[in-house]
Design a protein around this motif. Structure first.
Motif, short mmCIF file in Angstrom:
data_model
loop_
_atom_site.label_atom_id
_atom_site.label_comp_id
_atom_site.label_asym_id
_atom_site.label_seq_id
_atom_site.Cartn_x
_atom_site.Cartn_y
_atom_site.Cartn_z
N ALA A 87 -21.88 -23.64 3.67
CA ALA A 87 -22.85 -24.14 3.10
C ALA A 87 -23.63 -24.23 1.71
CB ALA A 87 -24.07 -23.69 4.55
N ASP A 88 -23.98 -23.23 1.66
CA ASP A 88 -24.47 -23.29 0.38
C ASP A 88 -23.62 -23.69 -0.86
OD1 ASP A 88 -25.94 -21.22 1.12
OD2 ASP A 88 -25.26 -19.37 0.65
N LEU A 89 -22.84 -24.08 -0.93
CA LEU A 89 -22.01 -24.80 -2.77
C LEU A 89 -22.78 -26.54 -1.61
CD1 LEU A 89 -19.19 -23.23 -2.60
CD2 LEU A 89 -21.34 -23.20 -4.51
N SER A 90 -22.74 -27.05 -0.56
CA SER A 90 -22.65 -27.98 -0.08
C SER A 90 -24.09 -29.48 -1.24
CB SER A 90 -22.98 -28.22 1.06
OG SER A 90 -21.83 -28.15 2.38
N PRO A 91 -25.02 -28.73 -1.18
CA PRO A 91 -26.07 -29.08 -2.25
C PRO A 91 -25.74 -29.58 -3.30
CG PRO A 91 -26.65 -27.42 -1.03
CD PRO A 91 -25.42 -27.43 -1.05
N LEU A 92 -24.59 -28.57 -4.35
CA LEU A 92 -24.34 -29.29 -5.76
C LEU A 92 -23.04 -29.60 -5.83
CD1 LEU A 92 -22.94 -25.67 -6.44
CD2 LEU A 92 -25.24 -26.84 -6.66
N VAL A 93 -22.73 -30.84 -4.24
CA VAL A 93 -22.01 -31.88 -4.35
C VAL A 93 -22.78 -33.18 -4.74
CG1 VAL A 93 -19.91 -33.35 -3.00
CG2 VAL A 93 -19.89 -30.89 -2.86
N GLY A 94 -21.76 -33.78 -5.76
CA GLY A 94 -22.36 -34.91 -6.61
C GLY A 94 -22.67 -34.61 -7.93
N GLY A 95 -22.68 -33.32 -8.91
CA GLY A 95 -22.57 -33.50 -9.70
C GLY A 95 -21.39 -32.90 -10.68
N LEU A 96 -21.69 -31.05 -10.87
CA LEU A 96 -20.54 -30.75 -11.25
C LEU A 96 -19.50 -30.75 -10.78
CD1 LEU A 96 -21.72 -28.24 -13.49
CD2 LEU A 96 -20.75 -30.62 -14.18
N VAL A 97 -19.43 -30.08 -9.14
CA VAL A 97 -18.62 -30.23 -8.31
C VAL A 97 -18.94 -31.51 -7.61
CG1 VAL A 97 -18.86 -29.52 -5.91
CG2 VAL A 97 -19.64 -27.61 -7.71
N THR A 98 -17.69 -31.80 -7.90
CA THR A 98 -17.36 -33.60 -7.19
C THR A 98 -16.57 -33.47 -6.05
OG1 THR A 98 -14.93 -33.65 -7.81
CG2 THR A 98 -16.91 -33.81 -9.38
N LYS A 99 -16.01 -32.62 -5.01
CA LYS A 99 -15.77 -32.31 -4.21
C LYS A 99 -15.89 -30.43 -3.67
CE LYS A 99 -11.00 -33.47 -1.61
NZ LYS A 99 -9.71 -33.91 -1.41
N LEU A 100 -16.43 -31.47 -2.51
CA LEU A 100 -15.78 -29.66 -1.50
C LEU A 100 -15.16 -29.54 -0.27
CD1 LEU A 100 -17.05 -26.86 -1.32
CD2 LEU A 100 -19.09 -27.44 -0.11
N ALA A 101 -14.08 -29.03 -0.01
CA ALA A 101 -13.61 -29.01 1.46
C ALA A 101 -13.50 -27.71 1.80
CB ALA A 101 -12.03 -29.91 0.95
N LYS A 102 -12.67 -27.25 3.26
CA LYS A 102 -12.34 -25.83 3.41
C LYS A 102 -11.35 -26.21 4.53
CE LYS A 102 -14.81 -25.08 7.47
NZ LYS A 102 -16.41 -24.36 8.17
N TYR A 103 -10.39 -25.37 4.15
CA TYR A 103 -9.27 -25.38 4.44
C TYR A 103 -8.58 -24.12 5.83
CZ TYR A 103 -8.00 -28.72 1.13
OH TYR A 103 -8.54 -29.85 0.56
N ASP A 104 -7.45 -24.11 7.32
CA ASP A 104 -7.35 -23.04 7.25
C ASP A 104 -6.31 -22.84 7.06
OD1 ASP A 104 -5.84 -25.17 9.55
OD2 ASP A 104 -7.34 -24.90 10.02
#
Length: 140
Positions: free
Chosen positions: A109-126
């Protein structure tokens, strides 16, 4: 009793972001990322480095004891995959590779707003093996 899986957050960075993380971690451009990681006691671990470390350990200790050796070695020797994993990072929380869902959800949740700039992809794995890729038969 139902299984309680643990989770891991992974993120991909832009080429510039990966370069900064590797070579200039105090750069202002990536400060927001490191501030969020500190809030969660989280640290970046580069996927390519982890794969290369696994291969080096297997070659030192005996590849017969490392079931993913062939697959991992083929991955790090493939230039396209090397480029991909060079930008890919796993997040460890409290020094742990996998962690409870609540910790993963909060980090995501905290990292999601960073997606689209330096962070290009965010994923959660179990940690459920059924949800994770297995090596192809010829690389086992």
């Amino acid at each position: 009793m139902s299984q309680e899986w643990e989770y891991q957050i992974r993120l991909d960075l832009s080429d510039e972001g990966a370069d900064l993380v590797r070579n200039d971690s105090s750069n202002e451009a990536i400060r927001p990322l490191f501030e969020l990681l500190a809030k969660h006691d989280a640290a970046l671990h580069n996927q390519f480095d982890a794969f290369a470390g696994y291969v080096a350990e297997a070659e030192r200790e005996g590849v017969e004891n490392y079931p993913l050796y062939k697959w991992t070695k083929a991955t790090i020797e493939n230039p396209e995959k090397k480029a991909k994993y060079w930008r890919s990072f796993s997040l460890y929380v409290d020094g742990r590779e996998v962690y409870p869902k609540a910790a993963a959800d909060a980090l995501e949740a905290d990292l999601s707003p960073l997606v689209g700039g330096l962070v290009t992809k965010l994923a959660k794995y179990d940690s459920n093996p059924a949800n994770n890729p297995q090596p192809p038969a010829h690389l086992r």
